[in-house]
Design a protein around this motif. Structure first.
Motif, PDB file in Angstrom:
ATOM      1  N   LEU A   1       0.823  -1.213   0.000  1.00  0.00           N
ATOM      2  CA  LEU A   1       0.000   0.000   0.000  1.00  0.00           C
ATOM      3  C   LEU A   1       0.858   1.264   0.000  1.00  0.00           C
ATOM      4  O   LEU A   1       0.547   2.231  -0.711  1.00  0.00           O
ATOM      5  CB  LEU A   1      -0.959  -0.002   1.197  1.00  0.00           C
ATOM      6  CG  LEU A   1      -2.096  -1.016   1.113  1.00  0.00           C
ATOM      7  CD1 LEU A   1      -2.840  -1.099   2.436  1.00  0.00           C
ATOM      8  CD2 LEU A   1      -3.048  -0.685  -0.037  1.00  0.00           C
ATOM      9  N   ARG A   2       1.941   1.267   0.753  1.00  0.00           N
ATOM     10  CA  ARG A   2       2.834   2.434   0.761  1.00  0.00           C
ATOM     11  C   ARG A   2       3.487   2.629  -0.600  1.00  0.00           C
ATOM     12  O   ARG A   2       3.540   3.749  -1.114  1.00  0.00           O
ATOM     13  CB  ARG A   2       3.898   2.292   1.859  1.00  0.00           C
ATOM     14  CG  ARG A   2       3.319   2.433   3.265  1.00  0.00           C
ATOM     15  CD  ARG A   2       4.380   2.586   4.341  1.00  0.00           C
ATOM     16  NE  ARG A   2       5.404   1.558   4.355  1.00  0.00           N
ATOM     17  CZ  ARG A   2       5.277   0.369   4.941  1.00  0.00           C
ATOM     18  NH1 ARG A   2       4.146   0.055   5.558  1.00  0.00           N
ATOM     19  NH2 ARG A   2       6.274  -0.488   4.930  1.00  0.00           N
ATOM     20  N   GLU A   3       3.956   1.550  -1.200  1.00  0.00           N
ATOM     21  CA  GLU A   3       4.593   1.636  -2.514  1.00  0.00           C
ATOM     22  C   GLU A   3       3.603   2.069  -3.588  1.00  0.00           C
ATOM     23  O   GLU A   3       3.913   2.922  -4.421  1.00  0.00           O
ATOM     24  CB  GLU A   3       5.237   0.300  -2.886  1.00  0.00           C
ATOM     25  CG  GLU A   3       6.453  -0.034  -2.052  1.00  0.00           C
ATOM     26  CD  GLU A   3       6.899  -1.491  -2.197  1.00  0.00           C
ATOM     27  OE1 GLU A   3       6.447  -2.179  -3.142  1.00  0.00           O
ATOM     28  OE2 GLU A   3       7.695  -1.934  -1.347  1.00  0.00           O
ATOM     29  N   ALA A   4       2.408   1.483  -3.581  1.00  0.00           N
ATOM     30  CA  ALA A   4       1.398   1.822  -4.587  1.00  0.00           C
ATOM     31  C   ALA A   4       0.990   3.290  -4.471  1.00  0.00           C
ATOM     32  O   ALA A   4       0.861   3.986  -5.487  1.00  0.00           O
ATOM     33  CB  ALA A   4       0.179   0.908  -4.446  1.00  0.00           C
ATOM     34  N   ALA A   5       0.801   3.762  -3.262  1.00  0.00           N
ATOM     35  CA  ALA A   5       0.416   5.164  -3.064  1.00  0.00           C
ATOM     36  C   ALA A   5       1.533   6.095  -3.527  1.00  0.00           C
ATOM     37  O   ALA A   5       1.270   7.094  -4.214  1.00  0.00           O
ATOM     38  CB  ALA A   5       0.083   5.413  -1.594  1.00  0.00           C
ATOM     39  N   SER A   6       2.769   5.762  -3.193  1.00  0.00           N
ATOM     40  CA  SER A   6       3.907   6.587  -3.619  1.00  0.00           C
ATOM     41  C   SER A   6       4.057   6.589  -5.130  1.00  0.00           C
ATOM     42  O   SER A   6       4.265   7.634  -5.746  1.00  0.00           O
ATOM     43  CB  SER A   6       5.198   6.095  -2.970  1.00  0.00           C
ATOM     44  OG  SER A   6       5.167   6.312  -1.588  1.00  0.00           O
ATOM     45  N   GLU A   7       3.949   5.406  -5.728  1.00  0.00           N
ATOM     46  CA  GLU A   7       4.067   5.302  -7.189  1.00  0.00           C
ATOM     47  C   GLU A   7       2.969   6.086  -7.894  1.00  0.00           C
ATOM     48  O   GLU A   7       3.173   6.592  -8.999  1.00  0.00           O
ATOM     49  CB  GLU A   7       4.048   3.845  -7.629  1.00  0.00           C
ATOM     50  CG  GLU A   7       5.334   3.111  -7.300  1.00  0.00           C
ATOM     51  CD  GLU A   7       5.267   1.618  -7.601  1.00  0.00           C
ATOM     52  OE1 GLU A   7       4.295   1.164  -8.246  1.00  0.00           O
ATOM     53  OE2 GLU A   7       6.203   0.907  -7.182  1.00  0.00           O
ATOM     54  N   ALA A   8       1.806   6.201  -7.272  1.00  0.00           N
ATOM     55  CA  ALA A   8       0.701   6.960  -7.862  1.00  0.00           C
ATOM     56  C   ALA A   8       0.910   8.467  -7.724  1.00  0.00           C
ATOM     57  O   ALA A   8       0.178   9.254  -8.310  1.00  0.00           O
ATOM     58  CB  ALA A   8      -0.624   6.558  -7.217  1.00  0.00           C
ATOM     59  N   GLY A   9       1.914   8.871  -6.936  1.00  0.00           N
ATOM     60  CA  GLY A   9       2.209  10.290  -6.767  1.00  0.00           C
ATOM     61  C   GLY A   9       1.798  10.883  -5.444  1.00  0.00           C
ATOM     62  O   GLY A   9       1.968  12.076  -5.202  1.00  0.00           O
ATOM     63  N   HIS A  10       1.258  10.056  -4.550  1.00  0.00           N
ATOM     64  CA  HIS A  10       0.858  10.535  -3.229  1.00  0.00           C
ATOM     65  C   HIS A  10       2.059  10.534  -2.290  1.00  0.00           C
ATOM     66  O   HIS A  10       3.077   9.909  -2.566  1.00  0.00           O
ATOM     67  CB  HIS A  10      -0.262   9.671  -2.661  1.00  0.00           C
ATOM     68  CG  HIS A  10      -1.492   9.679  -3.506  1.00  0.00           C
ATOM     69  ND1 HIS A  10      -2.286  10.790  -3.643  1.00  0.00           N
ATOM     70  CD2 HIS A  10      -2.042   8.716  -4.290  1.00  0.00           C
ATOM     71  CE1 HIS A  10      -3.284  10.510  -4.470  1.00  0.00           C
ATOM     72  NE2 HIS A  10      -3.159   9.270  -4.874  1.00  0.00           N
ATOM     73  N   GLU A  11       1.911  11.217  -1.160  1.00  0.00           N
ATOM     74  CA  GLU A  11       2.977  11.277  -0.168  1.00  0.00           C
ATOM     75  C   GLU A  11       2.572  10.441   1.046  1.00  0.00           C
ATOM     76  O   GLU A  11       1.578  10.747   1.713  1.00  0.00           O
ATOM     77  CB  GLU A  11       3.226  12.727   0.257  1.00  0.00           C
ATOM     78  CG  GLU A  11       4.358  12.867   1.220  1.00  0.00           C
ATOM     79  CD  GLU A  11       4.580  14.297   1.689  1.00  0.00           C
ATOM     80  OE1 GLU A  11       5.510  14.491   2.478  1.00  0.00           O
ATOM     81  OE2 GLU A  11       3.818  15.195   1.280  1.00  0.00           O
ATOM     82  N   VAL A  12       3.309   9.380   1.308  1.00  0.00           N
ATOM     83  CA  VAL A  12       3.062   8.562   2.492  1.00  0.00           C
ATOM     84  C   VAL A  12       3.841   9.205   3.628  1.00  0.00           C
ATOM     85  O   VAL A  12       5.063   9.201   3.634  1.00  0.00           O
ATOM     86  CB  VAL A  12       3.487   7.097   2.272  1.00  0.00           C
ATOM     87  CG1 VAL A  12       3.268   6.280   3.545  1.00  0.00           C
ATOM     88  CG2 VAL A  12       2.712   6.484   1.110  1.00  0.00           C
ATOM     89  N   ILE A  13       3.105   9.789   4.578  1.00  0.00           N
ATOM     90  CA  ILE A  13       3.771  10.568   5.620  1.00  0.00           C
ATOM     91  C   ILE A  13       3.900   9.835   6.947  1.00  0.00           C
ATOM     92  O   ILE A  13       4.619  10.290   7.831  1.00  0.00           O
ATOM     93  CB  ILE A  13       3.088  11.935   5.832  1.00  0.00           C
ATOM     94  CG1 ILE A  13       1.647  11.778   6.293  1.00  0.00           C
ATOM     95  CG2 ILE A  13       3.162  12.761   4.552  1.00  0.00           C
ATOM     96  CD1 ILE A  13       1.016  13.084   6.730  1.00  0.00           C
TER      97      ILE A  13
END
Length: 171
Positions: A33-45
């Motif tokens: 989930l962290r990788e997918a969100a980051s790859e989509a352009g979101h910031e995992v904080i």
């Protein structure tokens, strides 16, 4: 209906793994989930792993809801039907509004993979303090299906006719 944006807007995301067995060395669903969100352009904080205890889950999620920085919370695990799964019970009192369609849609998508066993999924979503919260099963396949077939589009301001970006708090 809110007018979708013409450009992508990154969301600030926190990921929570609910498990009595996972730790940082084997949290493959949380990692996904962290990788997918980051790859989509979101910031995992932020991210965390917590034992399946409704009060511990509620404490972490409450702190993220109260934060000015977290806009979306992705939770994996603790949504099954066994008595030891308490994610829905932890979250429901926190919701300002439940997103009923998410659980229904997740079970529809999941049916294609696991058949009628999807009845035991208690996946759910809701909003609290303008923070979007998704709770999905902890299996890798469930996380992939939820992200790729539902969540990613709803976290993209370009998704028409609507998405959740305009409903999130402004960091």
């Amino acid at each position: 209906m809110d007018k979708p944006e013409s450009e992508f807007k990154a969301a600030a995301i926190a990921v929570l793994t609910v498990s009595d067995k996972r730790d940082a060395s084997n949290d493959s669903s949380g990692d996904y989930l962290r990788e997918a969100a980051s790859e989509a352009g979101h910031e995992v904080i932020d991210h965390a792993i917590v034992k399946d205890n409704k009060y511990r889950i509620r404490a972490i999620v409450s702190s993220w809801i109260a934060s000015d920085d977290v806009q979306v919370i992705l939770i994996n695990g603790g949504t099954g039907f066994s008595a030891s799964n308490s994610t829905p019970e932890a979250l429901q009192p926190l919701f300002d509004r439940e997103i009923d369609g998410f659980g229904e849609l997740f079970r529809m998508v999941s049916y294609e993979d696991i058949g009628s066993a999807t009845l035991q999924s208690r996946a759910l979503a809701g909003m609290a303090n303008q923070t979007l919260i998704f709770a999905i099963p902890g299996s890798g396949n469930a996380c992939r299906s939820a992200w790729e077939r539902i969540i990613a589009d709803q976290l993209d301001a370009r998704t028409r006719p609507c998405n959740f970006i305009s409903h999130l708090k402004k960091p």
